[in-house]
Design an enzyme around this catalytic site. Structure first.
Site, mmCIF file in Angstrom:
data_model
loop_
_atom_site.group_PDB
_atom_site.id
_atom_site.type_symbol
_atom_site.label_atom_id
_atom_site.label_comp_id
_atom_site.label_asym_id
_atom_site.label_seq_id
_atom_site.Cartn_x
_atom_site.Cartn_y
_atom_site.Cartn_z
ATOM 1 N N GLN B 126 5.747 3.865 -15.972
ATOM 2 C CA GLN B 126 5.225 4.531 -14.780
ATOM 3 C C GLN B 126 5.827 5.928 -14.631
ATOM 4 O O GLN B 126 7.044 6.068 -14.435
ATOM 5 C CB GLN B 126 5.583 3.690 -13.542
ATOM 6 C CG GLN B 126 5.158 4.310 -12.222
ATOM 7 C CD GLN B 126 5.785 3.591 -11.027
ATOM 8 O OE1 GLN B 126 6.865 3.016 -11.138
ATOM 9 N NE2 GLN B 126 5.113 3.626 -9.901
ATOM 10 N N GLY B 127 4.995 6.938 -14.688
ATOM 11 C CA GLY B 127 5.481 8.309 -14.564
ATOM 12 C C GLY B 127 5.113 8.929 -13.235
ATOM 13 O O GLY B 127 4.156 9.711 -13.148
ATOM 14 N N TYR B 128 5.873 8.581 -12.211
ATOM 15 C CA TYR B 128 5.651 9.171 -10.882
ATOM 16 C C TYR B 128 6.750 10.183 -10.563
ATOM 17 O O TYR B 128 6.490 11.356 -10.360
ATOM 18 C CB TYR B 128 5.679 8.088 -9.794
ATOM 19 C CG TYR B 128 4.444 7.227 -9.643
ATOM 20 C CD1 TYR B 128 3.448 7.175 -10.610
ATOM 21 C CD2 TYR B 128 4.281 6.446 -8.494
ATOM 22 C CE1 TYR B 128 2.328 6.362 -10.448
ATOM 23 C CE2 TYR B 128 3.161 5.638 -8.325
ATOM 24 C CZ TYR B 128 2.195 5.590 -9.297
ATOM 25 O OH TYR B 128 1.113 4.787 -9.120
ATOM 26 N N SER B 129 7.995 9.681 -10.523
ATOM 27 C CA SER B 129 9.101 10.496 -10.000
ATOM 28 C C SER B 129 9.410 11.686 -10.893
ATOM 29 O O SER B 129 9.273 11.623 -12.112
ATOM 30 C CB SER B 129 10.365 9.650 -9.880
ATOM 31 O OG SER B 129 10.109 8.502 -9.136
ATOM 32 N N GLU B 244 0.434 -6.189 -3.615
ATOM 33 C CA GLU B 244 0.839 -7.587 -3.744
ATOM 34 C C GLU B 244 2.165 -7.778 -3.022
ATOM 35 O O GLU B 244 3.150 -7.165 -3.373
ATOM 36 C CB GLU B 244 0.975 -7.926 -5.238
ATOM 37 C CG GLU B 244 1.769 -9.166 -5.564
ATOM 38 C CD GLU B 244 0.987 -10.460 -5.339
ATOM 39 O OE1 GLU B 244 -0.234 -10.399 -5.121
ATOM 40 O OE2 GLU B 244 1.616 -11.527 -5.370
ATOM 41 N N GLU B 378 15.075 3.282 3.230
ATOM 42 C CA GLU B 378 14.933 4.213 4.366
ATOM 43 C C GLU B 378 13.481 4.649 4.500
ATOM 44 O O GLU B 378 12.940 4.718 5.613
ATOM 45 C CB GLU B 378 15.834 5.441 4.167
ATOM 46 C CG GLU B 378 17.331 5.161 4.270
ATOM 47 C CD GLU B 378 17.895 4.448 3.053
ATOM 48 O OE1 GLU B 378 17.320 4.578 1.956
ATOM 49 O OE2 GLU B 378 18.922 3.734 3.188
#
Ligand SMILES: Cc1cc2nc3c(=O)[nH]c(=O)nc-3n(C[C@H](O)[C@H](O)[C@H](O)COP(=O)(O)OP(=O)(O)OC[C@H]3O[C@@H](n4cnc5c(N)ncnc54)[C@H](O)[C@@H]3O)c2cc1C
Lengths: 378, 391
Positions: B126-129, B244, B378
């Site tokens: 997963q390449g988000y951040s 989910e 948070e």
């Protein structure tokens, strides 16, 4: 698996909510606190007419066969309304004790209780017992009872007539006995005081009080088991009360955070307050889950399953409901610590129940014992 | 109100239990018993085993090759999987990009990618951040510029779990810098073997290599690898966040870990005591955690029941990730602290007292991340507060 209520249960919950909304308010509560006799006859009668007195008892004794979930639906609303009408202490507990004792005499007495013809309080705790009721010092010998019981709910010093009775747990011939004593009898002295939650209770001293064989409702293991069961039953309904109170406190606090303005904006716009509110909300969800777990398993016929579930839940409630009430005060600021706002009174109720019939530590130890028994049975 | 599984559900539970007992590779359960994680080969062997039974992509509808289970069955499956000592499937393929593809993908994308996710043969990451886009994900800068039938991708991702294992990466990229930040984001599938992709490992405090930086240097990506339309990336990312919730709390694994802790305490001799379990403080600590777990478990049950009644996002489900991750951390911390000096070792081959204690800090150190990844606790609270306060 489902967590749904039947339509009868939803009606019961609605009618309890409506009744309390119509008949009970913060002002009612404040007046009740100051009264010497806190049982308001008119309202008490209405509760009987709603069917609450017979709710969890067998039809054969004049009841409606309701479950522990049913009584929790009622006590949860009582808690939400801040009502100190002693439904748990003066209906559910004596009634369930009589049901568990299960003799002809106890059934007759239960029917009278359901009809509102008699009034019964329980004398279980003694000064040096802490939460352990298994070794009463109060002793019945040669037909005479001597000893002292504390924290007996809603007994007034001036209500010593024959209709007012107490069932005391005592030692008799080296085993337990449950004995029925009328407050009007010679040798019964009461000393009444207020408890943390504002209700009146008494210490009752028995001095050579006459107890006939007929007045012995149960003996030995039967007496012991009945008391254990009734304590568990009341613990669950008290947690329902705490849940109702915690929910009310959360909702009022959320509203307050929207409305109260400082620094030109609502305090609910401050992230730290938002996170407190989220913590309260999530804890409330956890409490609700725990409550229904307890209400279902609290009626298990297997004693270890019942005890473990009840102690698991009560331990969690004693910590978590208190936390919610504390956070509510913090978010209210100064007004939260006064007797002028309901928040502080809810806090007292919740604290009171967290310490009655076993605190977090007592129930943790009891949970551990049950776990050991389970493990050795495997 | 009925808090028991039905007869059919109990029969299902037995089936799953039997299959697990017969099919989990022994190397897997041994590692779990020691508190260790799997390497790529073993993880993939296990996932392919699940895939061969049709039990890898358990959340997928049967139309796409899932088992078509309801939430209760998925929950039971997860319980049995964990208690049998096997890890969950890596989420990136089966729980993330798979549902994205069958919900937003083209027919060609579905038929091309879904089968190899189902059988566990293709691994995804997963390449988000990005270095400057963590919680504030919408500020991401990795750029994809349309160039004929390709996008040219330039930029950097970070914290990319298992990028060094993966065949494919799904990325959020910026395709438009003129519009509002969220609206300029697109969802792109990129083959990890494409020239211009460079991976740098990051070691985490558990001593392992899960994390990576992934650099994109003029990486050519065919336009047919765009999912949905340009600018839909944010919508897709938000869809995944609410996809989910029935196992998000990690109840099944936390339950197994508490059992493992109890067993370890009971079998580890200690000073004058027959075992660590004879220490009343150990019993208290475990009992308190079990009680917290019960509250979480029943909140999870309420979510499962509500999901099966068609109400998947009731209020009871909103705190599952927060409470669940807090409890994962508390249990792993108890494991370390109750092991005492036995928890101080790091890479000894010979057992000292108990391998489970010897390895306890690995899991504890790793789990410091669970309140950070997948949206920090948070940020979770910010989102819930918005809902509660109607902000
Ligand atoms: C083990 C691990 C695996 C990961 N795997 C992946 C992966 O596979 N793919 C991927 O794309 N990403 C992955 N991540 C990245 C993860 O999603 C981010 O770490 C996370 O979103 C937080 O971003 P950040 O680390 O930049 O922290 P920051 O956003 O810089 O946050 C730092 C601190 O500030 C707080 N904070 C930030 N904004 C706010 C706010 N508005 N209000 C209150 N507090 C705030 C945070 O809660 C945190 O405590 C992984 C992370 C870890 C630790």
């Amino acid at each position: 698996m489902d967590f749904k209520f039947t339509s009868e249960q939803s009606q019961l919950e609605d009618s309890a909510r409506r009744f309390l909304k119509d008949q009970y308010s913060f002002d009612t509560y404040l007046q009740q606190l100051d009264a010497d006799d806190q049982i308001d006859n008119a309202r008490w009668q209405q509760m009987a007419e709603l069917g609450w007195f017979g709710l969890p008892f067998a039809e054969s004794t004049g009841g409606y066969d309701g479950s522990l979930v049913d009584t929790c639906l009622v006590t949860k609303e009582i808690g939400a309304a801040l009502s100190i009408d002693p439904y748990i202490d003066r209906v559910l507990m004596p009634g369930k004790l009589l049901e568990y004792v299960d003799t002809d005499a106890s059934k007759t007495l239960l029917s009278a209780l359901i009809e509102g013809d008699t009034s019964i309080a329980l004398g279980l705790y003694e000064e040096s017992a802490h939460y352990d009721v298994s070794a009463p010092v109060s002793t019945l010998k040669n037909g005479r009872l001597n000893g002292k019981k504390h924290f007996v709910s809603h007994i007034n010093d001036d209500k010593h007539d024959n209709k007012n009775k107490v069932i005391a747990l005592v030692t008799h011939n080296g085993e337990h006995a449950l004995v029925l004593v009328s407050l009007a009898q010679p040798g019964v002295a009461t000393q009444s005081y207020r408890m943390l939650n504002g209700t009146r209770a008494s210490s009752i001293t028995f001095s050579d009080t006459e107890v006939t064989d007929k007045a012995i409702l149960a003996r030995g293991q039967a007496a012991h088991d009945a008391v254990e069961k009734v304590l568990d039953y009341s613990r669950v309904t008290e947690c329902a009360y705490m849940y109702g109170a915690a929910k009310a406190v959360y909702e009022k606090t959320l509203e307050y955070a929207r409305m109260r303005r400082q620094f030109g904006t609502s305090i609910g716009s401050f992230q730290v307050i938002q996170h407190y509110l989220v913590d309260m909300f999530i804890d409330l969800q956890q409490l609700e889950s725990m409550l229904w777990m307890m209400a279902v398993k609290g009626e298990s016929t297997d004693a270890i399953t019942r005890k473990k579930a009840v102690s698991c839940g009560k331990n969690y409630f004693a910590k978590t409901a208190v936390l919610i009430a504390q956070q509510a005060i913090q978010i209210h600021g100064g007004i939260g610590v006064t007797e002028e706002l309901d928040i502080g009174h809810h806090f007292r109720q919740i604290t009171h129940l967290s310490l009655s019939n076993g605190d977090a530590n007592f129930h943790l130890q009891r949970y551990i014992q049950c776990d050991q028994q389970e493990a050795s049975n495997d | 109100m009925n808090l028991d599984f039905t007869e059919a559900e109990r029969a299902f539970q037995q089936d799953v239990r039997q299959w697990m007992a017969a099919n989990i590779p022994p190397e897997v359960t041994e590692r779990t018993a020691r508190g260790e994680m799997l390497d790529k080969a073993l993880q993939q062997r296990w996932e392919k085993k699940l895939g061969s039974k049709g039990w890898l992509a358990v959340t997928w509808p049967d139309a796409y090759g899932g088992p078509g289970w309801n939430a209760t069955q998925r929950y039971i499956f997860d319980l049995e999987r964990a208690s049998a000592g096997a890890p969950a499937a890596s989420p990136f393929g089966v729980s993330m990009v798979g549902p994205v593809l069958y919900s937003f993908g083209s027919e060609a994308q579905k038929s091309h990618y879904l089968p190899s996710i189902l059988d566990g043969s293709t691994l995804w990451c997963q390449g988000y951040s990005e270095p400057n886009a963590g919680s504030d994900l919408a500020s991401l800068k990795t750029k994809a510029v349309r160039d004929g039938d390709h996008y040219l991708v330039n930029g950097q991702k970070i914290w990319t779990t298992q990028a060094h294992w993966a065949d494919m990466i799904f990325c959020l990229v910026r395709t438009d810098s003129e519009v509002k930040a969220q609206r300029g984001i697109s969802f792109l599938l990129i083959d990890m073997k494409t020239p211009g992709i460079e991976i740098r490992p990051i070691r985490s405090i558990d001593g392992h290599h899960h994390l990576n930086e992934v650099f994109f240097n003029d990486v050519k990506v065919p336009v047919e690898n765009l999912v949905g339309e340009e600018g839909m990336g944010w919508t897709i990312a938000k869809f995944l966040l609410t996809h989910e919730r029935t196992t998000i709390a990690g109840v099944a694994d936390t339950k197994r870990e508490l059992e493992r802790l109890k067993k370890t305490l009971k079998s580890t001799p200690s000073g004058m005591n027959a075992s660590r379990w004879d220490d009343a403080d150990c019993q208290r600590r475990v009992a308190e955690l079990e009680i917290e777990l019960t509250a979480l478990e029943y909140t999870n049950f309420r979510t499962v029941a509500a999901t099966d009644e068609g109400r998947p996002f009731g209020p009871e489900s909103s705190g599952l990730k927060i409470k669940g991750t807090e409890l994962q951390q508390k249990v792993s911390q108890a494991f370390v602290e109750l092991g005492g000096p036995l928890s101080l070792t790091w890479d000894n081959d010979d057992e000292i007292g108990s391998t489970a204690f010897n390895r306890a800090t690995r899991r504890y150190n790793f789990l410091r991340a669970c309140t950070i990844y997948g949206g920090t606790n948070e940020i979770q609270k910010n989102v819930i507060a918005k809902m509660l306060l109607d902000l």
